[in-house]
Structure formats: C-alpha cells, structure tokens
Enzyme design. Structure first.
Site, mmCIF file in Angstrom:
data_model
loop_
_atom_site.group_PDB
_atom_site.id
_atom_site.type_symbol
_atom_site.label_atom_id
_atom_site.label_comp_id
_atom_site.label_asym_id
_atom_site.label_seq_id
_atom_site.Cartn_x
_atom_site.Cartn_y
_atom_site.Cartn_z
ATOM 1 N N ARG A 48 -26.371 111.016 57.597
ATOM 2 C CA ARG A 48 -27.483 111.331 56.679
ATOM 3 C C ARG A 48 -28.028 112.751 56.884
ATOM 4 N NH1 ARG A 48 -30.933 105.748 55.797
ATOM 5 N NH2 ARG A 48 -29.203 104.718 54.773
ATOM 6 N N LYS A 99 -21.290 87.785 47.789
ATOM 7 C CA LYS A 99 -22.123 86.913 46.967
ATOM 8 C C LYS A 99 -22.363 87.418 45.556
ATOM 9 C CE LYS A 99 -24.884 84.909 50.634
ATOM 10 N NZ LYS A 99 -26.214 84.891 51.235
ATOM 11 N N GLY A 154 -21.735 99.915 51.547
ATOM 12 C CA GLY A 154 -21.296 100.117 52.923
ATOM 13 C C GLY A 154 -19.898 99.592 53.212
ATOM 14 N N GLY A 190 -29.429 101.126 48.667
ATOM 15 C CA GLY A 190 -30.293 100.397 47.725
ATOM 16 C C GLY A 190 -30.577 101.187 46.458
HETATM 17 P P1 AMP Z 1 -21.114 92.502 50.137
HETATM 18 O O1 AMP Z 1 -22.086 93.018 51.154
HETATM 19 O O2 AMP Z 1 -21.702 91.455 49.242
HETATM 20 O O3 AMP Z 1 -20.415 93.611 49.375
HETATM 21 O O4 AMP Z 1 -20.022 91.706 50.949
HETATM 22 C C1 AMP Z 1 -19.135 92.321 51.822
HETATM 23 C C2 AMP Z 1 -18.524 91.263 52.672
HETATM 24 O O5 AMP Z 1 -17.861 90.323 51.868
HETATM 25 C C3 AMP Z 1 -17.507 91.781 53.652
HETATM 26 O O6 AMP Z 1 -18.010 91.640 54.954
HETATM 27 C C4 AMP Z 1 -16.281 90.875 53.425
HETATM 28 O O7 AMP Z 1 -15.719 90.416 54.622
HETATM 29 C C5 AMP Z 1 -16.877 89.726 52.670
HETATM 30 N N1 AMP Z 1 -15.882 89.018 51.859
HETATM 31 C C6 AMP Z 1 -15.054 89.525 50.940
HETATM 32 N N2 AMP Z 1 -14.247 88.569 50.447
HETATM 33 C C7 AMP Z 1 -14.556 87.418 51.078
HETATM 34 C C8 AMP Z 1 -14.083 86.095 51.016
HETATM 35 N N3 AMP Z 1 -13.096 85.747 50.204
HETATM 36 N N4 AMP Z 1 -14.660 85.181 51.826
HETATM 37 C C9 AMP Z 1 -15.655 85.514 52.654
HETATM 38 N N5 AMP Z 1 -16.162 86.760 52.755
HETATM 39 C C10 AMP Z 1 -15.614 87.707 51.977
#
Ligand code: AMP
Length: 397
Positions: free
Chosen positions: A35, A198, A354, A377
């Site tokens: 940063r 999610k 990230g 964010g």
């Molecule tokens: P996000 O912060 O929502 O972008 O999520 C990132 C995380 O999603 C990473 O740590 C990945 O390991 C996880 N991820 C991606 N695909 C899967 C999956 N099929 N099952 C569980 N975790 C996942």
C-alpha cells in the site's frame, strides 16, 4: 475528476490522503509495504515538482480514541524505506505545534500526520474537523482508493474545502480509470468471471453486471447454489440455501437479457476439504453425497478458456476452485492463463479481490494482465454500481 498532473505543486503544501492501513505483526512491524509502494508515484511527483507532501491516513480501528497500538509512528520507518526518502512525523493533526512543524518543512520534503481515526470526527465526516485539516495545506490530493467508499472527513468532506484544488493521485486515478474502462467504456464481448466461496458476498455485483456483460461465468463454491437453483443435487459442496432464489433470478435475467451464463460442465470433487482428499471427476451435474465440488473439471476449463479468449473486455473476481490446495488449483490456473493469453491478444483485463490476485501471483501471471485492483471494499462497491463518496467529492470539485 482532475489528476495530480493538472496541479501546480511548486512551493505548495499538499495534503495527501493515502491508505497506509498496512498489515503489522505483533511487534507492530509492517509485514507488507504494498500500500505504501503504490503511493510512491504520487509522492515523488509532489517532491520532484517542489511541493511539500503532507501524508495522512488511518490505521486500524482505534474508534475515535488515542491508542498507541494504532499510531502511525510505528510505520514511519517502513514509509521512509519504501519511499526512499526521510519522512518527518508531525504528530496529531489538532496538536497546537503541528502548524509550526509544517512551516519548517522545505520544498521536496515529506511528512506524515498521526492516525486520523484518533478523532471520532474523522469517520463522521465532520465539517469542522475537515476544516482543521484543510487549514494545514494549500492543495488536496486523494490517493486512497481503498477508502474512497467511506464518507469520512479526510476522504470526502475535505475535498469540498478545496474548490478547484482537489486532485486524484495516480493510484486513485488509475483505479477509477480501469474500473470505468471495464464497466462503462467496455468493448464487446465483455466477460465477467465471478467465483469464490459465496453467492451472498457477490450478489450485488452479479446484479449490477447483469446490466453490462455479454458473458457471465460463475465458478467456484458459489456455482453449487446455482446448480441447486437448476434442480441438481450438490452433495457436500458449499451451498447457501437462502441464496437459491437469487441464483434463480440471475438465471432468469440472463435469459431475458440475452446474456450467456456459463456454469461448470464438469467438476473435480473431493471426499473431504483437504489436500489429501480422494478425488473423482464427474460430468454429472449432480454431485454425489459424501463428495464436494472443489475445482472446475477439464471440459469446463476448455469452455471457460474459449469464452475468455473470444473476449475483448474481462473482469475476474474470485477463484473457480480451492486454488490454495495444489490438487484443486488447476481450474483457477486455467482461468488465469486464459486471461493472460487474451490480454496478450489485445483484450483489456481487470482482476480484483484478494484471492484472484493471490492466484495470479501463485501462477506467476501478475504482470500479464491489464490491471490489478487492490481497492478491496471500495472496488467491490464500485462493481456493485455504488457511487463512492471519495470519488464523487473529487468529480464535483
Ligand atoms: P471469495 O472470498 O468469496 O472470493 O472466496 C475465495 C475462496 O473461495 C478461496 O479461498 C477458495 O478456496 C474458495 N473456493 C473456491 N471454490 C471453492 C469450492 N468449490 N469449494 C469451497 N471453497 C471454494
């Protein structure tokens, strides 16, 4: 929005809002200077042009009270080293002596104020507090894109106190320019790859993108909620029951708007969430009980690659598998490679979030894409279509 390139900086005291909310270890040493590094061009421009750079930032959440743990004096050596110049610590912005200290600075000098969040007025966007900061400088530069989504005294209110003299620093300017290039000035076909864990954290991004994209690729853990919305079973995969109606709505909207929505057509499943899991590859959209979808399958990788290579504008946020585990990183690697190749062929690619940034790093492809947004964010809110107060204040200036 005016860039710092349009500012007359010589002999001026320039108040620069930076985002030095850096990670620290238990001894309060800075563990990543990214940063700080990203503000170097702006600081160098000011000092080269003979201005005085007065840097100001927040650090952590001191909740409006003085707290030594969150003092910026702990990061000053990292700032000096990273910027490659001496930096004077000025202490608190409201301290009676601060003006005197600033008056002793010479053109080309750099100084740093204490954590602005030691005052509760900062986060309230308080006008009087902004005025107290403003009186210390002749010009205002905002280079803190990471806090542009906050309507705080030093990010938004203060800009209005410098009519015609509030500018975007290079980092903020390039972040906004690249986001605009993707969302507003895009060349078709525009493909968004949205992955990650999610649906719930990406729902507003997905909805906003439905107004913009030609192709929407949904991968990763969130694709199983989409699979469920289509009536398939998801086994032990990540799943958010309350998001099924949202997934149904996105699927419906894609049909109405003529957007190509792509979900995985095969998947690598594990029998546990671990590197040493047993693995099956399946084209059946129903994930068997006892198995969890962990990565995009080989046919999916080919499909995603083809769409990405046919695109002129690409937005990627979120891995398409558990890329942190080597066994389940192949899908995300294939996406990263396709984005890099498409960029080489002339597409504009913006990568944010990230995990996607970490994935690019892991596969050695960080330099092969058009722009990496570190806005966190603020970037997510921009992608959701929210007007960012820090940007608005500069645009209205
Ligand atoms: P996000 O912060 O929502 O972008 O999520 C990132 C995380 O999603 C990473 O740590 C990945 O390991 C996880 N991820 C991606 N695909 C899967 C999956 N099929 N099952 C569980 N975790 C996942």
């Amino acid at each position: 929005m005016k860039s710092i390139d349009q500012a007359l900086l010589a002999g001026k005291k320039v108040l620069v809002r930076v985002d030095y909310n850096v990670p620290q270890n238990e001894q309060l040493q800075v563990t990543s200077v990214t940063r700080i590094k990203r503000t170097a061009d702006t600081v160098n421009k000011i000092t080269k042009d003979g201005g005085i750079a007065i840097l100001m930032s927040h650090l952590g959440r001191p909740k409006g009270e003085v707290n030594d743990t969150f003092s910026l004096k702990h990061i000053i050596s990292a700032v000096c080293e990273t910027l490659g110049k001496p930096v004077t610590f000025l202490g608190d912005v409201l301290d009676a002596k601060v003006e005197e200290k600033i008056n002793q600075l010479k053109p080309g000098d750099v100084a740093l104020l204490e954590n602005l969040r030691f005052h509760k007025e900062e986060e309230k966007g308080d006008f009087e507090f902004a005025k107290a900061i403003a009186k210390l400088g002749d010009l205002y530069v905002n280079d803190a894109f990471g806090t542009a989504h906050r309507e705080h005294a030093s990010t938004a209110t203060i800009a209005r106190l410098f009519p015609g003299k509030a500018y975007a620093g290079y980092l903020l300017y390039s972040e906004v320019k690249s986001l605009k290039k993707v969302l507003e000035e895009k060349k078709s076909p525009f493909t968004a790859i949205i992955g990650g864990a999610k649906v719930s954290t990406k729902i507003n991004i997905l909805k906003n993108l439905m107004e913009k994209v030609d192709n929407l690729i949904v991968g990763g853990g969130m694709s199983y909620t989409f699979a469920a919305a289509l009536g398939f079973s998801y086994g032990d995969s990540l799943f958010e029951e309350e998001m099924v109606p949202v997934a149904k709505e996105i699927i419906e909207q894609a049909k109405i708007k003529g957007i190509n929505l792509y979900l995985p057509i095969d998947r690598i499943c594990g029998d546990k969430f671990a590197e040493d899991a047993n693995v099956i590859v399946t084209e059946d959209p129903n994930v068997p009980d006892g198995w969890m979808g962990m990565d995009a399958g080989f046919k999916t990788r080919e499909l995603f690659k083809k769409i990405i290579l046919d695109s002129k504008t690409i937005l990627w946020n979120g891995p398409v598998g558990v890329f942190e585990m080597d066994k389940f990183s192949g899908g995300t690697k294939a996406v990263a490679e396709a984005v890099a190749e498409s960029t080489k062929n002339g597409a504009y690619s913006l990568i944010g979030g990230g995990d996607s940034i970490a994935a690019l790093g892991k596969f050695g492809l960080s330099k092969e894409v058009s722009y990496i947004s570190t806005g966190g964010g603020a970037m997510l809110e921009y992608l959701e279509g929210i007007e960012l107060p820090g940007i608005k204040a500069l645009e209205e200036n």
